[in-house]
Write an enzyme that holds these catalytic residues in place. Sequence first.
Site, PDB file in Angstrom:
ATOM      1  N   CYS A   2      -2.562  14.147  -4.206  1.00  0.00           N
ATOM      2  CA  CYS A   2      -2.388  15.349  -5.013  1.00  0.00           C
ATOM      3  C   CYS A   2      -1.120  16.077  -4.575  1.00  0.00           C
ATOM      4  CB  CYS A   2      -3.565  16.299  -4.801  1.00  0.00           C
ATOM      5  SG  CYS A   2      -5.148  15.567  -5.104  1.00  0.00           S
ATOM      6  N   ARG A  27       4.203  10.777  -5.896  1.00  0.00           N
ATOM      7  CA  ARG A  27       3.102  10.712  -4.921  1.00  0.00           C
ATOM      8  C   ARG A  27       1.880  10.020  -5.509  1.00  0.00           C
ATOM      9  NH1 ARG A  27       3.634  15.237  -1.190  1.00  0.00           N
ATOM     10  NH2 ARG A  27       1.406  15.586  -1.193  1.00  0.00           N
ATOM     11  N   TRP A  73      -4.961  13.321  -7.653  1.00  0.00           N
ATOM     12  CA  TRP A  73      -5.265  11.899  -7.416  1.00  0.00           C
ATOM     13  C   TRP A  73      -6.740  11.918  -7.041  1.00  0.00           C
ATOM     14  CZ3 TRP A  73      -6.207   8.437  -3.164  1.00  0.00           C
ATOM     15  CH2 TRP A  73      -5.895   7.103  -3.423  1.00  0.00           C
ATOM     16  N   ASN A  99      -4.894  20.584  -2.561  1.00  0.00           N
ATOM     17  CA  ASN A  99      -4.626  19.197  -2.150  1.00  0.00           C
ATOM     18  C   ASN A  99      -5.380  18.987  -0.846  1.00  0.00           C
ATOM     19  OD1 ASN A  99      -3.693  16.660  -1.647  1.00  0.00           O
ATOM     20  ND2 ASN A  99      -1.702  17.316  -0.861  1.00  0.00           N
ATOM     21  N   GLY A 100      -6.225  17.943  -0.804  1.00  0.00           N
ATOM     22  CA  GLY A 100      -6.984  17.675   0.418  1.00  0.00           C
ATOM     23  C   GLY A 100      -8.426  17.315   0.073  1.00  0.00           C
ATOM     24  N   GLU A 473       5.437  -8.241   4.646  1.00  0.00           N
ATOM     25  CA  GLU A 473       6.056  -7.159   3.865  1.00  0.00           C
ATOM     26  C   GLU A 473       6.426  -7.659   2.474  1.00  0.00           C
ATOM     27  OE1 GLU A 473       6.172  -4.171   3.857  1.00  0.00           O
ATOM     28  OE2 GLU A 473       7.760  -3.702   2.432  1.00  0.00           O
ATOM     29  N   LYS A 477       5.042  -5.984  -1.093  1.00  0.00           N
ATOM     30  CA  LYS A 477       5.922  -5.554  -2.183  1.00  0.00           C
ATOM     31  C   LYS A 477       5.481  -6.166  -3.502  1.00  0.00           C
ATOM     32  CE  LYS A 477       7.396  -2.715  -0.908  1.00  0.00           C
ATOM     33  NZ  LYS A 477       6.864  -2.425   0.350  1.00  0.00           N
ATOM     34  N   GLU A 480       1.845  -4.939  -4.702  1.00  0.00           N
ATOM     35  CA  GLU A 480       1.600  -3.519  -5.007  1.00  0.00           C
ATOM     36  C   GLU A 480       2.310  -3.073  -6.278  1.00  0.00           C
ATOM     37  OE1 GLU A 480       2.922  -0.472  -2.331  1.00  0.00           O
ATOM     38  OE2 GLU A 480       4.629  -1.621  -1.680  1.00  0.00           O
ATOM     39  N   HIS A 496      -5.555 -24.554   8.402  1.00  0.00           N
ATOM     40  CA  HIS A 496      -6.864 -24.225   9.003  1.00  0.00           C
ATOM     41  C   HIS A 496      -7.796 -23.553   8.004  1.00  0.00           C
ATOM     42  CE1 HIS A 496      -5.445 -25.512  12.901  1.00  0.00           C
ATOM     43  NE2 HIS A 496      -4.341 -24.821  12.703  1.00  0.00           N
ATOM     44  N   LYS A 591       2.482   7.706  -2.950  1.00  0.00           N
ATOM     45  CA  LYS A 591       3.617   7.529  -2.034  1.00  0.00           C
ATOM     46  C   LYS A 591       3.251   7.967  -0.625  1.00  0.00           C
ATOM     47  CE  LYS A 591       7.738   6.604  -0.704  1.00  0.00           C
ATOM     48  NZ  LYS A 591       8.065   5.171  -0.482  1.00  0.00           N
TER      49      LYS A 591
HETATM   50  C1  AGP Z   1       4.575   0.584   1.064  1.00  0.00           C
HETATM   51  O1  AGP Z   1       5.288  -0.011  -0.017  1.00  0.00           O
HETATM   52  C2  AGP Z   1       3.426   1.426   0.594  1.00  0.00           C
HETATM   53  N1  AGP Z   1       3.851   2.436  -0.266  1.00  0.00           N
HETATM   54  C3  AGP Z   1       2.543   1.901   1.734  1.00  0.00           C
HETATM   55  O2  AGP Z   1       2.049   0.761   2.394  1.00  0.00           O
HETATM   56  C4  AGP Z   1       3.218   2.802   2.817  1.00  0.00           C
HETATM   57  O3  AGP Z   1       4.136   2.033   3.567  1.00  0.00           O
HETATM   58  C5  AGP Z   1       2.120   3.304   3.758  1.00  0.00           C
HETATM   59  O4  AGP Z   1       1.228   4.097   3.008  1.00  0.00           O
HETATM   60  C6  AGP Z   1       2.670   4.098   4.941  1.00  0.00           C
HETATM   61  O5  AGP Z   1       3.336   5.242   4.466  1.00  0.00           O
HETATM   62  P1  AGP Z   1       4.238   6.072   5.520  1.00  0.00           P
HETATM   63  O6  AGP Z   1       5.343   5.139   5.961  1.00  0.00           O
HETATM   64  O7  AGP Z   1       4.730   7.252   4.759  1.00  0.00           O
HETATM   65  O8  AGP Z   1       3.346   6.433   6.673  1.00  0.00           O
END
Ligand code: AGP
Length: 596
Positions: A2, A27, A73, A99-100, A473, A477, A480, A496, A591
């Site tokens: 949020c 976000r 959210w 927010n929270g 990583e 990418k 997601e 395995h 985000k």
């Molecule tokens: C990465 O592409 C994602 N958006 C997510 O995994 C992100 O890296 C993770 O939530 C950690 O966020 P931060 O680096 O702001 O702590």
Amino acid sequence: MCGIVGYIGFKDVKEIILRGLEKLEYRGYDSAGIAVAYNNNIYICKEKGRIYSLRESIDRSITGYLGIGHTRWATHGEPNKTNSHPHQSSTGRFTLVHNGIIENEEELKNKYLQGVKLNSDTDTEIIVQLIEKFVNEGEPVDLAIRHTMSELKGSYALAIIDKEDMDTLYGAKNKTPLLAGKGDGFNMLSSDAMAMIDYTNLFYEIKDKEFLKVTKDSIEIFTISGEKVTRKPYKADIDTIDTEKGTYPHYMLKEIEEQPFVIRKIISEYTDENGNIKISPDILQDVRSCNKVYIIACGTSYHAGLIGKQFFEKISKKPTEVVIASEFIYNMPLLSEKPMFMFISQSGETADCISVLSKIKDMGYKTLTLTNVKGSTLYREVDHTLLLHAGPEIAVASTKAYTAQIAVLAILASSIDNRVNIDVCKELSIIANVMESLCSDKEKYKSLAEKYLVNSRNCFYIGRSMDYHVCLEASLKLKEISYIQTEGFPAGELKHGTIALIEKNTPVIGIITQEKINLNTRSNIREVEARGAATMIISMKKVSQDTDAIVIDNVNELLSPLVAIIPAQYLAYYAALLKGCDIDKPRNLAKSVTVE
Ligand code: AGP
């Protein structure tokens, strides 16, 4: 997560709130709402879906100079108009955005709100009803708000309007980010400086359990018990141009292509005029004197931490353990007798990291964060900070922050104890050039994404050693933003069990940059080819073969993740683009994950 925005001043508040909410879109959210105080009334407009729906619905004839807004959210209550914020108290006197997460909503409902008709399924509504209840029992508004704060368990960043006092905007904060923006003839509140940066770059950090009374000419901060707090504002060095897409179709593409510049900026920020690395002696002292480094992070930042472990153990000979923050909280490993904790976090607001930090601080250990956001919670709460200098990262999928984290980790490791005599800054400037050449191959990545990925329901990235960490990583990418089920897998481990998943045309992408494992990974690629996989190899030139799909110019093997990840970022981008996915704001994601 949020986001909240509040404004009190002399301009028509509608556009300021809407624009602020649009700056918080990155976000992640599923609904949005706005409240405007006008002619002793409160106008509220809420919509499920995107902010442009809110723009369409809003009554343009309403003009007010005090307002609050919210991007939601959903955590408590499904995403719909009723559960969207702002929420009002029973008489409509108080209007609030939050927010929270309130953890004791049921207890408070039973204790204080028996017989009160609630209009939503949210925890937030409890807050605004409590404020009205305490006012109705004779408490002045600011006391009623602080009283409510003392009853709440959990996290909150609040902006509150009182219909009977349209010269004041109230705020409150606990464990969720809140900043106050100081203007000339106006003032603002928001979860994030980004929502206010078009109007001011002067901000007050608000700490846990603090309460605010904001007018157009003043920002007063109080403790939960009512003591006035004196604090100076800080100047944010965000350049608004950084927060615009410019000519790019997506923030993600812009941020992928900013990486060479970011690496060069990191070199200049971390070296003095003679080209020597400059890192605070206090940081070096604390890291050198520990006997084990614990890297705590989530998601992409965790993947950067895995590379950081390689640096600390291979360059500085410092034992290092990398732990996912949400795992650490409930399953703490056996700690060494003199640990040092490093929190890697682009946003500096990830709740899982913040929870670990408070536990570690209670245990009295030294803490360092690598973060991209000055003034963030982690930035404020740790002993030391190393900034990423990557500029605002807007796309949910982290790209430039990942490579920035790795670059800063390499600089730190070589400053602690350079047992391999690597000239990190020289190597990083070579890497920036190689990144630049990789960024000029977009058409190739697009055609490979079309050939191998767009019509696939799953995909594997395989590699060994640091290549495997890059695979983790690379797969995050791809999954997601394109929603293709992707796994980053140790190449030697496939046989395995997981190789059972390989069938005709399953895309398997091999990453090979390390000389010592070159032939091993190639034999694993042949194993999956024998079972029908459609394979592609991303390799470094010195280990490449003619059939490799993407060949990267040679860089120092230890730093190869910085370049090996670039093609994978583009492959993810183009797979998502060709599938018509929402690249900058993928479904279900935020985000900054500010809830546990
Ligand atoms: C990465 O592409 C994602 N958006 C997510 O995994 C992100 O890296 C993770 O939530 C950690 O966020 P931060 O680096 O702001 O702590």
